[in-house]
Design an enzyme around this catalytic site. Structure first.
Site, PDB file in Angstrom:
ATOM      1  N   ALA A 171      25.630  54.691  57.804  1.00  0.00           N
ATOM      2  CA  ALA A 171      24.855  53.445  57.677  1.00  0.00           C
ATOM      3  C   ALA A 171      23.514  53.713  57.003  1.00  0.00           C
ATOM      4  CB  ALA A 171      24.644  52.817  59.057  1.00  0.00           C
ATOM      5  N   ASP A 172      22.877  54.809  57.364  1.00  0.00           N
ATOM      6  CA  ASP A 172      21.604  55.166  56.733  1.00  0.00           C
ATOM      7  C   ASP A 172      21.796  55.551  55.273  1.00  0.00           C
ATOM      8  OD1 ASP A 172      19.852  54.704  58.808  1.00  0.00           O
ATOM      9  OD2 ASP A 172      19.990  56.728  59.612  1.00  0.00           O
ATOM     10  N   TYR A 173      22.817  56.349  55.003  1.00  0.00           N
ATOM     11  CA  TYR A 173      23.003  56.827  53.636  1.00  0.00           C
ATOM     12  C   TYR A 173      23.391  55.707  52.683  1.00  0.00           C
ATOM     13  CZ  TYR A 173      22.368  61.692  54.894  1.00  0.00           C
ATOM     14  OH  TYR A 173      21.829  62.880  55.311  1.00  0.00           O
ATOM     15  N   GLN A 203      19.785  47.482  56.632  1.00  0.00           N
ATOM     16  CA  GLN A 203      20.835  48.447  56.953  1.00  0.00           C
ATOM     17  C   GLN A 203      22.107  47.735  57.391  1.00  0.00           C
ATOM     18  OE1 GLN A 203      21.012  50.289  60.867  1.00  0.00           O
ATOM     19  NE2 GLN A 203      20.645  52.268  59.902  1.00  0.00           N
TER      20      GLN A 203
END
Length: 400
Positions: A171-173, A203
């Site tokens: 999710a962050d990437y 996000q």
């Protein structure tokens, strides 16, 4: 060497993963990224292992990987003098990126409306968990939040067992990927029109887009997808299978690929039997469980990972499931320059490289990640004309 983003100056207020990954991408292609950290609370990833010894101090290799090619300075943006200094930097910058909760920069008196008064052409990218509006906008968010709220978490795991978090901070990437794309899109627009703008990137929104066909599966097909283990939701065979010394991925689900695999194993029946001959028949659950799957397991039980790779990988999607050690040592990954050595003062750290390969303006690893405030002296002299004594005074006053 010419760098594609040479001349772009980015003020990077981001922390942890999503924001630093976005700015790392920009920095790899030549943007000048100045990482600005709170001297009392620097980027939390500095405290995450593994560590290497850099001039007698423990330095996070994970932080180094995502913050390469950046300069480092400190500013305590709660301090009035620091706010003034930051606004002076905004006047000369192209991009400001932050990944605080929605409203944090406004509370500091440094929101987009304030920054564009200092520089009407500024591109302001706000990367947050839930976006700058909506009922969840002030909620805190980590990678697990994005995976949970987007439905992605519910798709991962084994049938009839609880869902399993994806093994990386996907999710962050993916938010970082979109962050870099968004900044570049706004930069091209500004080149054409002279206009700056605000980017609102969530996000949750970003993670929803990597749920494959699950959204339209529900909206158009009325199906709520769930866990399917290692299988794909709509094609078979497409899964992990055991062999003599480990596991392989096998994805020969088209008729042509299936026949190639059957020929390799000398299985004429699998190539000609009506139950095996079409994608539709192989996907039928009863046929797949009773005929197709046992056949594949029998095929692979006779071979090692290396034997299967050498015999079949050039013909069908069949690949050994590698450990990270095996991946780092893989000849294709190394041929592509995806493992690079980056100097960090008296140390060197091997890390992943830049996957985007450009024929005219390739990425370049120019320097390692900065220590906290490493470039304060040079940057304060450049932007504000400060002498070393004045920089020392700013530190004494808790401005930096």
């Amino acid at each position: 060497m010419m760098h594609a983003l040479e001349g772009m100056t980015v003020l990077d207020l981001t922390r942890f993963i999503a924001g630093p990954f976005a700015t790392m991408t920009l920095a790899d292609f030549g943007a000048r990224v100045i990482k600005i950290e709170n001297p009392n609370e620097p980027d939390g990833n500095r405290a995450q292992g593994p560590y290497v010894d850099v001039e007698g101090e423990a330095f996070s290799a994970w932080f180094a990987q995502m913050n390469r090619n950046k300069e480092g300075m400190t500013l305590n943006l709660k301090d009035p003098e620091a706010k003034k200094l930051f606004l002076k930097m905004v006047e000369k910058a192209d991009v400001v990126i932050e990944n605080f909760r929605a409203g944090t920069m406004d509370k500091l008196g440094l929101g987009y409306d304030v920054l564009r008064q200092a520089n009407p052409k500024i591109i302001y990218a706000a990367m947050s968990g839930y976006g700058q509006d909506g009922p969840y906008k002030t909620w805190p968010s980590f990678d697990g939040s994005g995976q949970a709220m987007s439905g992605l978490w519910s798709l991962n795991g084994y049938v009839d067992q609880p869902p399993v978090r994806m093994g990386t901070a996907i999710a962050d990437y993916v938010t970082g990927f979109y962050g870099a794309i968004a900044v570049l899109t706004a930069y091209v627009h500004r080149m054409k029109t002279g206009e700056g703008q605000m980017i609102d990137l969530a996000q949750l929104d970003s993670t929803l887009t990597v749920t494959e066909a699950a959204v339209v599966g529900y909206t158009a097909g009325g199906e709520v997808e769930g866990t399917k283990g290692n299988e794909a939701p709509r094609v078979r065979p497409y899964s992990m299978y055991p062999c003599k010394d480990g596991y392989v991925f096998f994805g020969a689900y088209t008729d042509n690929l299936w026949k190639k695999a059957a020929r390799f194993f000398g299985d004429t029946e699998a190539e000609t039997d009506p139950d095996f001959c079409t994608t539709e028949r192989r996907y039928d659950n009863a046929i797949f469980r009773s005929k197709v799957e046992p056949r594949i397991i029998e095929w692979f039980s006779q071979y090692t990972k290396q034997e299967l790779l050498e015999g079949l990988s050039a013909q069908v999607p069949l690949n050994p499931i590698k450990t990270i050690k095996e991946a780092v040592e893989d000849p294709q990954i190394n041929h592509r320059g995806m493992i690079v050595d980056i100097p960090h003062h008296d140390a060197s750290i091997r890390m992943y490289g830049q996957p985007i390969k450009m024929s005219k303006t390739p990425a370049e690893m120019r320097r390692g990640a900065p220590k906290v405030g490493e470039d304060n002296q040079a940057l304060f002299a450049e932007f504000f004309g400060c002498t070393p004594a004045q920089v020392a005074q700013l530190k004494e006053n808790h401005t930096i």
